[in-house]
Design a protein around this motif. Structure first.
Motif, PDB file in Angstrom:
ATOM      1  N   PRO A   1       0.826  -1.213   0.000  1.00  0.00           N
ATOM      2  CA  PRO A   1       0.000   0.000   0.000  1.00  0.00           C
ATOM      3  C   PRO A   1       0.858   1.258   0.000  1.00  0.00           C
ATOM      4  O   PRO A   1       1.978   1.255   0.488  1.00  0.00           O
ATOM      5  N   LYS A   2       0.287   2.321  -0.543  1.00  0.00           N
ATOM      6  CA  LYS A   2       1.002   3.593  -0.617  1.00  0.00           C
ATOM      7  C   LYS A   2       0.989   4.285   0.744  1.00  0.00           C
ATOM      8  O   LYS A   2       0.103   4.064   1.560  1.00  0.00           O
ATOM      9  N   LEU A   3       1.990   5.126   0.976  1.00  0.00           N
ATOM     10  CA  LEU A   3       2.063   5.895   2.213  1.00  0.00           C
ATOM     11  C   LEU A   3       1.035   7.014   2.158  1.00  0.00           C
ATOM     12  O   LEU A   3       1.010   7.782   1.206  1.00  0.00           O
ATOM     13  N   ARG A   4       0.189   7.084   3.176  1.00  0.00           N
ATOM     14  CA  ARG A   4      -0.872   8.086   3.180  1.00  0.00           C
ATOM     15  C   ARG A   4      -0.443   9.322   3.942  1.00  0.00           C
ATOM     16  O   ARG A   4       0.332   9.234   4.883  1.00  0.00           O
ATOM     17  N   GLY A   5      -0.957  10.467   3.543  1.00  0.00           N
ATOM     18  CA  GLY A   5      -0.697  11.706   4.264  1.00  0.00           C
ATOM     19  C   GLY A   5       0.693  12.251   4.011  1.00  0.00           C
ATOM     20  O   GLY A   5       1.343  11.903   3.033  1.00  0.00           O
ATOM     21  N   PHE A   6       1.144  13.112   4.921  1.00  0.00           N
ATOM     22  CA  PHE A   6       2.457  13.730   4.766  1.00  0.00           C
ATOM     23  C   PHE A   6       2.979  14.105   6.145  1.00  0.00           C
ATOM     24  O   PHE A   6       2.251  14.037   7.136  1.00  0.00           O
ATOM     25  N   THR A   7       4.241  14.486   6.218  1.00  0.00           N
ATOM     26  CA  THR A   7       4.854  14.948   7.466  1.00  0.00           C
ATOM     27  C   THR A   7       4.984  16.462   7.410  1.00  0.00           C
ATOM     28  O   THR A   7       5.576  16.993   6.474  1.00  0.00           O
ATOM     29  N   ASN A   8       4.401  17.127   8.405  1.00  0.00           N
ATOM     30  CA  ASN A   8       4.421  18.581   8.443  1.00  0.00           C
ATOM     31  C   ASN A   8       5.831  19.060   8.789  1.00  0.00           C
ATOM     32  O   ASN A   8       6.336  18.780   9.879  1.00  0.00           O
ATOM     33  N   PRO A   9       6.494  19.783   7.883  1.00  0.00           N
ATOM     34  CA  PRO A   9       7.855  20.225   8.174  1.00  0.00           C
ATOM     35  C   PRO A   9       7.933  21.324   9.234  1.00  0.00           C
ATOM     36  O   PRO A   9       9.001  21.593   9.770  1.00  0.00           O
ATOM     37  N   PHE A  10       6.789  21.950   9.559  1.00  0.00           N
ATOM     38  CA  PHE A  10       6.781  23.056  10.519  1.00  0.00           C
ATOM     39  C   PHE A  10       6.302  22.638  11.901  1.00  0.00           C
ATOM     40  O   PHE A  10       6.065  23.479  12.758  1.00  0.00           O
ATOM     41  N   ARG A  11       6.153  21.328  12.159  1.00  0.00           N
ATOM     42  CA  ARG A  11       5.687  20.827  13.448  1.00  0.00           C
ATOM     43  C   ARG A  11       6.685  21.208  14.550  1.00  0.00           C
ATOM     44  O   ARG A  11       7.904  21.104  14.364  1.00  0.00           O
ATOM     45  N   VAL A  12       6.165  21.653  15.693  1.00  0.00           N
ATOM     46  CA  VAL A  12       7.015  22.027  16.831  1.00  0.00           C
ATOM     47  C   VAL A  12       6.843  20.965  17.909  1.00  0.00           C
ATOM     48  O   VAL A  12       5.725  20.685  18.343  1.00  0.00           O
ATOM     49  N   GLU A  13       7.937  20.371  18.334  1.00  0.00           N
ATOM     50  CA  GLU A  13       7.931  19.341  19.378  1.00  0.00           C
ATOM     51  C   GLU A  13       8.289  20.010  20.708  1.00  0.00           C
ATOM     52  O   GLU A  13       9.398  20.530  20.863  1.00  0.00           O
ATOM     53  N   TYR A  14       7.338  20.007  21.661  1.00  0.00           N
ATOM     54  CA  TYR A  14       7.547  20.687  22.941  1.00  0.00           C
ATOM     55  C   TYR A  14       8.095  19.724  23.993  1.00  0.00           C
ATOM     56  O   TYR A  14       7.767  18.541  23.996  1.00  0.00           O
ATOM     57  N   GLN A  15       8.919  20.265  24.919  1.00  0.00           N
ATOM     58  CA  GLN A  15       9.287  19.556  26.138  1.00  0.00           C
ATOM     59  C   GLN A  15       8.160  19.862  27.126  1.00  0.00           C
ATOM     60  O   GLN A  15       7.844  21.023  27.381  1.00  0.00           O
ATOM     61  N   VAL A  16       7.529  18.815  27.667  1.00  0.00           N
ATOM     62  CA  VAL A  16       6.314  18.981  28.465  1.00  0.00           C
ATOM     63  C   VAL A  16       6.625  18.916  29.955  1.00  0.00           C
ATOM     64  O   VAL A  16       7.380  18.062  30.406  1.00  0.00           O
ATOM     65  N   VAL A  17       6.017  19.858  30.718  1.00  0.00           N
ATOM     66  CA  VAL A  17       6.094  19.842  32.185  1.00  0.00           C
ATOM     67  C   VAL A  17       4.677  19.993  32.709  1.00  0.00           C
ATOM     68  O   VAL A  17       3.959  20.914  32.315  1.00  0.00           O
ATOM     69  N   ASN A  18       4.263  19.069  33.588  1.00  0.00           N
ATOM     70  CA  ASN A  18       2.931  19.156  34.186  1.00  0.00           C
ATOM     71  C   ASN A  18       2.979  19.924  35.504  1.00  0.00           C
ATOM     72  O   ASN A  18       4.055  20.088  36.102  1.00  0.00           O
ATOM     73  N   LEU A  19       1.812  20.385  35.954  1.00  0.00           N
ATOM     74  CA  LEU A  19       1.744  21.182  37.184  1.00  0.00           C
ATOM     75  C   LEU A  19       2.173  20.393  38.418  1.00  0.00           C
ATOM     76  O   LEU A  19       2.794  20.952  39.328  1.00  0.00           O
ATOM     77  N   ASP A  20       1.858  19.086  38.469  1.00  0.00           N
ATOM     78  CA  ASP A  20       2.276  18.295  39.633  1.00  0.00           C
ATOM     79  C   ASP A  20       3.809  18.203  39.713  1.00  0.00           C
ATOM     80  O   ASP A  20       4.380  18.190  40.805  1.00  0.00           O
ATOM     81  N   ARG A  21       4.473  18.204  38.570  1.00  0.00           N
ATOM     82  CA  ARG A  21       5.946  18.205  38.546  1.00  0.00           C
ATOM     83  C   ARG A  21       6.485  19.560  39.022  1.00  0.00           C
ATOM     84  O   ARG A  21       7.475  19.625  39.755  1.00  0.00           O
ATOM     85  N   LEU A  22       5.813  20.642  38.623  1.00  0.00           N
ATOM     86  CA  LEU A  22       6.224  21.981  39.078  1.00  0.00           C
ATOM     87  C   LEU A  22       6.078  22.103  40.588  1.00  0.00           C
ATOM     88  O   LEU A  22       6.938  22.674  41.259  1.00  0.00           O
ATOM     89  N   SER A  23       4.970  21.580  41.136  1.00  0.00           N
ATOM     90  CA  SER A  23       4.765  21.692  42.588  1.00  0.00           C
ATOM     91  C   SER A  23       5.778  20.837  43.344  1.00  0.00           C
ATOM     92  O   SER A  23       6.174  21.188  44.465  1.00  0.00           O
TER      93      SER A  23
END
Length: 162
Positions: free
Chosen positions: A77-99
């Motif tokens: 099967p063919k590859l569907r869709g595409f990869t967005n070259p402008f996607r931003v990958e964030y480093q995530v911090v939750n509030l429980d980690r901050l506290s």
């Protein structure tokens, strides 16, 4: 009259001279010349080791050829869709980690979070709203989720973007 070191037929230097790597040679008859196929009737001429007739005797067939059957690269099967070259990958911090990292509250910056090992250096940081915050913290990062911003401000702190 100075005597020069003369080599004998085997390539080994005479007695009293050190044996060096450049003196080593293969034994006579140990190396056979490469057979050049298809160069006249004398040896390996005519069919040149390919047998008689047929596709493989006449020209080279690619290894991927399946004899006319639908090739593998067309069956898959063919590859569907595409990869967005402008996607931003964030480093995530939750509030429980901050506290947990700032039990007494205070100012929170990206540099502080990197120093405490919560995020990696050189990446953009986003604060998410999982968990509760009981102390007032003044957070300055690249992005906030809506619930995180509300919870930080409800606890008496401030949420500022860079």
């Amino acid at each position: 009259m100075a005597e020069t070191a003369k080599k004998n037929d085997s390539g080994i230097p005479p007695e009293g001279t050190a044996l060096k790597v450049h003196h080593l040679r293969p034994a006579p008859g140990a190396r056979t010349a490469k057979t050049r196929v298809g160069r006249g009737e004398g040896s390996k001429g005519k069919t040149a080791g390919r047998g008689t007739k047929g596709t493989k005797a006449r020209y080279q067939v690619p290894a991927r050829f399946e004899g006319g059957q639908m090739p593998l690269h067309m069956r898959l099967p063919k590859l569907r869709g595409f990869t967005n070259p402008f996607r931003v990958e964030y480093q995530v911090v939750n509030l429980d980690r901050l506290s947990a990292l700032y039990p007494d509250g205070g100012d929170v910056t990206v540099e502080d979070l990197v120093a405490k090992g919560a995020v990696r250096d050189g990446h953009v940081v986003k604060v998410l709203g999982t968990g509760d915050l009981s102390v007032a913290v003044n957070v300055t990062v690249h992005k906030f989720s809506g619930s995180a911003k509300d919870k930080i401000e409800a606890a008496g702190g401030s949420a500022t973007t860079l």
